[in-house]
Scaffold this motif. Structure first.
Motif: not given
Lengths: 249, 467
Positions: A93-97, A100, A102, B282-284, B450, B453-454, B456-457, B459
C-alpha cells in the motif's frame, strides 16, 4: 478418564523470567508451562507479564472484578496469537508519507467465533475487542448425569460456517470431552478440521494429548499447560471452576 | 510421560537481530532551556522595577519568560526579628535581609535546566510559607529586586544587568501606595521605615550597583527606547541558542547514525496480524473509525510488550481454589505509571487503559516549532510522587528526529525519575532518532512497533484525532 484415578502429575518446570538485558540475579523465578511435544499445540510465550496475569487469576483470593479483567487480558493475547495462524496475501500500500510504500499483507478468509457455553462465553469480549463485528455461534454441552459422558444440548451456528475459520472458545481444557464433542459438531457442519483453532487459557497434558490423538489438525492455542488432573478431573494447580468465578461466584 | 525439556521461545526481544550489547558511547544532550538567559533589574524601592519587567516581557511576547522577585528570598525571621518587623523596626532594605545563598542555588538550578523550587514569603506573617512555587524550563528569567546586582555570584550568572532610576519623591509615593494597598501596612509605619532604613540604605548599597550595570534606564516604563533595546538583545540571544540546539541535535544524529540498535530497544515481532494491521493503518483511504479501532488494538500490543520487556516482577506464590494446590507465580513489583507526550501520546491512552485501567497518567505538551523545527515544552503536569514509581511508561506514537523524545526524557529526569525506570513506548521510530535517543540516555528502555525512515511527518495523531 474415569473418576477416582488421578493421572501421574508432570512437574512443571521453573524458570527465571525477564528481558535479556537484565542480569540473572534480577530475574525472579516462576513456574512456567510444561511443554508437551505436540504438533499444532501453540503455547503463548511465557513472558513475566503472562505469568503475572495467570498468578492473578489462579489466586483463590482474587475477587470477581479482577478475575474478569485479568482473564480478559489473557484471552486477548490468545485471540491475537490465534489470528496469526490465519492465511494472508501480500498487499503493498501507499503510506500517508508521500512517496513511501509499505509491503504489507491482507487478511484472507472469513472467521467466526464459537463459544462452548457457559465458560467459553467469558472469552467473547476479548474476541470482539480484536474483531468488532465477528459472528459468534454457541454450543451447549453438559455432562449427562447417568452416563457421565458429555451430551450435546443445543447449538446455534452461522449458516455458512463451513466456509469460515472457526475460533472455538473454552477457557479450560481438562479431559477435553466437551471440546472434542464441539469439534465433532463443527465437522458435521462441514468445517474442515484444519480450519478450527481451539483457544483456552489453561490446559492439562491429558487434554492436549487427547486432542492430538483425535484431531491432530486442530490447532490448540493455550496460555499454559498445567501439571495434570486430580481425582475429580480438575486441572491442578488450575484455577478452580472458571465459569463460576467469572459469572456467579 | 517423560518430563519434557523446555523449548519455549522466551525472549521478549524476539525481533532483535543483534544480540550483542551495543557499545554506543554516551553522548550529552542539553535541552534548549538550559543556560537560561537571566536578566537582573536593580534599582531603588519604588523606582519601577516590576513595571519595567512587565513591560519588557510584553515587548518580548515570548512564552517561557518568568519574573523572579527577590522578595521571595527574604530570610525567615527569628521571633525577635519578627516582633521588630511588626514594629517597623526591622531593616528589610539591607542586603543582610536577603538569603543570597538560596537565591544563588536556585538560579544555578535554573541555569542548568533543572527544576527550581522558589520559596514564598508572606509579608503579613514575615515568614516563609510551607508551599513553594516551581519554576521549570523557562527560556528567560527576569530577576528583579533592589539588590539584584549586589552579589558577585549572582552577577556571574546574569546575561544582562539593568539599573532603573527614578526621582526620590516618586519612589517614596509609589512605595507608600504599594505597601498600604498590597502589603497591609499603615502610612506612619511606612514613612518611619523609609527614613530610618530605605533612604540611608539606598546611598549605601543600592546606588553603587549603578557601576556594575550594563544599562541604566531612567523614567521606567515610559522609556520605550530602552525597553525595545533590551527586548531586541534577548531575541538575538535566544535565536543564537536555538541554532546551537539544532546543531547539537544534528551532531548527535551523526554520532549515532551507524551504531547498532541497543539491546534496550524491543521491536514488536512482525507476525501476520501485526503486518495486516499495519497495512490497514497505512491506507490513506481508511475511514477514521477503523483507524481508531485498529490503532487501539495495536496500542494494547505495545503496552503488553512494555509489560514483558521493561517491568519488574517479584515471586508470588498463591493458593488456587483446587484443594491443596499452590502455584509459584509472579506479581508486579511497585507502581507503574505513564506519561503521555501530547498531543500524539493521547492516541495510546485507550490501549494503555485496557491494560492498566487505573493507571496514573502525567502529561507533557511538546510542540515542534514549525519555524525553527525545534521542539518546545509548553506544559508539564506529573504525579507528585512520579520519582518513586518503579517504572514510568513514556508514550508518544511517533518519533523521527528524536528531539521531542530527548526533551521528554530530560523532563522526567529533572523531576527525579531515574533513567533506568523510563520505558519509551512508540509506534513508529526513525533509526537515527532512536540511536540518538539511546546514545544520550543508554539506560532507558524502548518498545517500538516499526522502525521506519527518518523524518516522517507526524501523521498518526492526525489520522487518529482527525485534525
Amino acid at each position: 478418564m474415569p473418576e477416582g484415578r488421578p493421572s501421574p502429575l508432570i512437574r512443571a518446570p521453573s524458570q527465571q523470567l525477564g528481558p535479556d538485558y537484565r542480569p540473572t540475579e534480577e530475574k525472579p523465578t516462576a513456574t512456567v508451562s510444561t511443554a508437551p511435544k505436540i504438533n499444532n499445540l501453540h503455547i503463548l510465550n511465557q513472558t513475566p507479564q503472562l505469568i503475572a496475569l495467570l498468578t492473578m487469576i489462579r489466586d483463590i483470593n482474587t475477587g470477581r472484578a479482577d478475575f474478569i479483567f485479568h482473564s480478559n487480558r489473557i484471552s486477548r493475547l490468545l485471540v491475537e496469537e490465534a489470528l496469526n495462524h490465519l492465511p494472508v496475501l501480500p498487499h503493498t500500500v501507499n503510506t500517508p508519507v508521500a512517496g513511501r510504500t509499505y509491503a504489507g499483507v491482507k487478511f484472507e478468509g472469513k472467521i467466526c467465533g464459537v463459544s462452548i457455553m457457559r465458560a467459553g462465553e467469558a472469552m467473547e469480549q476479548a474476541l470482539r475487542e480484536c474483531c468488532r463485528s465477528v459472528r459468534i455461534g454457541k454450543i451447549l454441552i453438559q455432562r449427562d448425569e447417568e452416563t457421565s459422558k458429555p451430551r450435546l444440548f443445543y447449538d446455534k451456528l452461522p449458516e455458512d460456517i463451513k466456509d469460515r475459520w472457526v475460533l472455538l472458545l473454552d477457557p479450560m481444557l481438562a479431559t477435553g470431552g466437551s471440546a472434542l464433542m464441539a469439534v465433532d459438531v463443527l465437522r458435521s457442519k462441514g468445517v474442515p478440521e484444519d480450519h478450527i483453532l481451539f483457544l483456552n487459557l489453561i490446559a492439562s497434558p491429558e487434554g492436549v494429548q487427547n486432542f492430538a490423538d483425535k484431531f491432530p489438525k486442530v490447532r490448540v492455542v493455550t496460555a499454559f499447560v498445567d501439571e495434570g488432573l486430580n481425582d475429580k478431573n480438575y486441572i491442578v494447580p488450575g484455577l478452580g471452576d472458571f465459569g463460576d468465578r467469572f459469572f456467579t461466584l | 510421560m517423560n518430563i519434557p525439556s523446555l523449548e519455549l521461545p522466551l525472549s521478549s526481544f524476539a525481533a532483535l537481530e543483534t544480540p550483542e550489547r551495543s557499545v554506543t558511547p554516551k553522548a550529552h544532550y542539553s535541552p534548549p532551556w538550559a543556560n537560561t538567559s537571566i536578566i537582573g533589574i536593580a534599582g531603588s524601592s519604588g523606582s519601577g522595577k516590576t513595571s519595567l519587567s512587565l513591560a519588557i516581557i510584553k515587548e518580548l511576547s515570548l512564552p517561557w519568560v518568568v519574573i523572579l522577585s527577590m522578595d521571595s528570598f527574604y530570610k525567615p525571621l527569628t521571633s525577635e526579628q519578627s516582633a521588630a518587623a511588626f514594629r517597623n523596626e526591622y531593616d528589610f532594605d539591607a542586603p543582610e535581609a536577603i538569603d543570597f545563598d538560596t537565591l544563588v542555588e536556585r538560579l544555578r538550578d535554573i541555569k542548568t535546566g533543572k527544576k527550581a523550587e522558589i520559596p514564598i514569603y508572606s509579608f503579613e506573617k514575615h515568614a516563609r510559607l510551607d508551599k513553594t512555587n516551581t519554576i521549570y524550563s523557562p527560556h528567560v528569567v527576569v530577576l528583579e529586586g533592589i539588590f539584584a546586582l549586589h552579589d558577585e555570584r549572582v552577577l556571574d550568572m546574569l546575561d544582562l544587568k539593568i539599573f532603573t532610576e527614578a526621582d526620590g519623591d516618586l519612589c517614596l509615593s509609589r512605595r507608600l501606595l504599594r505597601d498600604v494597598r498590597e502589603r497591609g501596612r499603615d502610612i506612619e509605619g511606612c514613612i518611619k521605615q523609609w527614613f530610618s532604613f530605605v533612604k540611608p540604605n539606598f546611598h549605601k548599597y543600592v546606588e553603587p550597583q549603578r557601576n556594575v550595570a550594563d544599562i541604566i534606564v531612567p523614567r521606567g516604563i515610559e522609556n520605550k527606547v530602552a525597553i525595545s533595546m533590551v527586548s531586541d538583545r534577548i531575541h538575538k540571544t535566544l535565536d543564537h541558542k536555538s541554532k546551537m540546539h539544532q546543531i547539537e541535535l544534528r551532531r548527535l544524529g551523526q554520532v549515532a547514525e551507524d551504531a547498532p540498535l541497543s539491546d534496550h530497544v524491543a521491536v514488536l515481532q512482525h507476525t501476520n496480524q501485526l503486518r495486516g494491521i499495519n497495512t490497514i493503518l497505512m491506507d490513506p483511504t481508511l475511514p477514521r473509525e477503523d483507524f481508531i479501532f485498529y490503532f487501539d488494538r495495536l496500542a494494547v500490543m505495545l503496552v503488553e510488550q512494555a509489560f514483558s520487556a521493561g517491568l519488574c516482577y517479584k515471586q508470588h506464590t498463591v493458593n488456587t481454589p483446587v484443594p491443596g494446590c499452590t502455584y509459584d507465580g509472579l506479581e508486579l513489583d511497585g507502581e507503574v505509571s505513564a506519561v503521555v507526550v501530547l498531543r500524539g501520546g493521547s492516541c495510546l491512552e485507550t490501549g494503555l487503559k485496557r491494560v492498566i485501567p487505573d493507571c496514573r497518567i502525567g502529561r507533557l505538551l511538546i510542540q515542534t516549532n514549525f519555524r525553527t523545527g525545534e521542539p518546545e515544552l509548553h506544559y508539564t503536569k506529573l504525579a507528585e510522587d512520579v520519582s518513586k514509581h518503579k517504572r514510568v511508561l513514556l508514550m508518544d506514537p511517533q518519533m523521527s528526529s528524536g528531539g521531542a523524545a530527548l526533551m521528554a526524557v530530560r523532563v522526567l529526569l529533572d523531576h527525579g525519575v531515574e533513567e533506568h525506570r523510563i520505558i519509551f513506548v512508540t509506534y513508529l521510530a526513525g533509526k537515527q532518532g532512536l540511536n540518538r535517543l539511546m546514545s544520550v540516555f543508554p539506560e532507558i528502555k524502548v518498545v517500538v512497533c516499526r522502525i521506519v525512515g527518518d523524518m516522517e511527518s507526524r501523521w498518526v495523531e492526525q489520522r487518529y484525532l482527525g485534525c
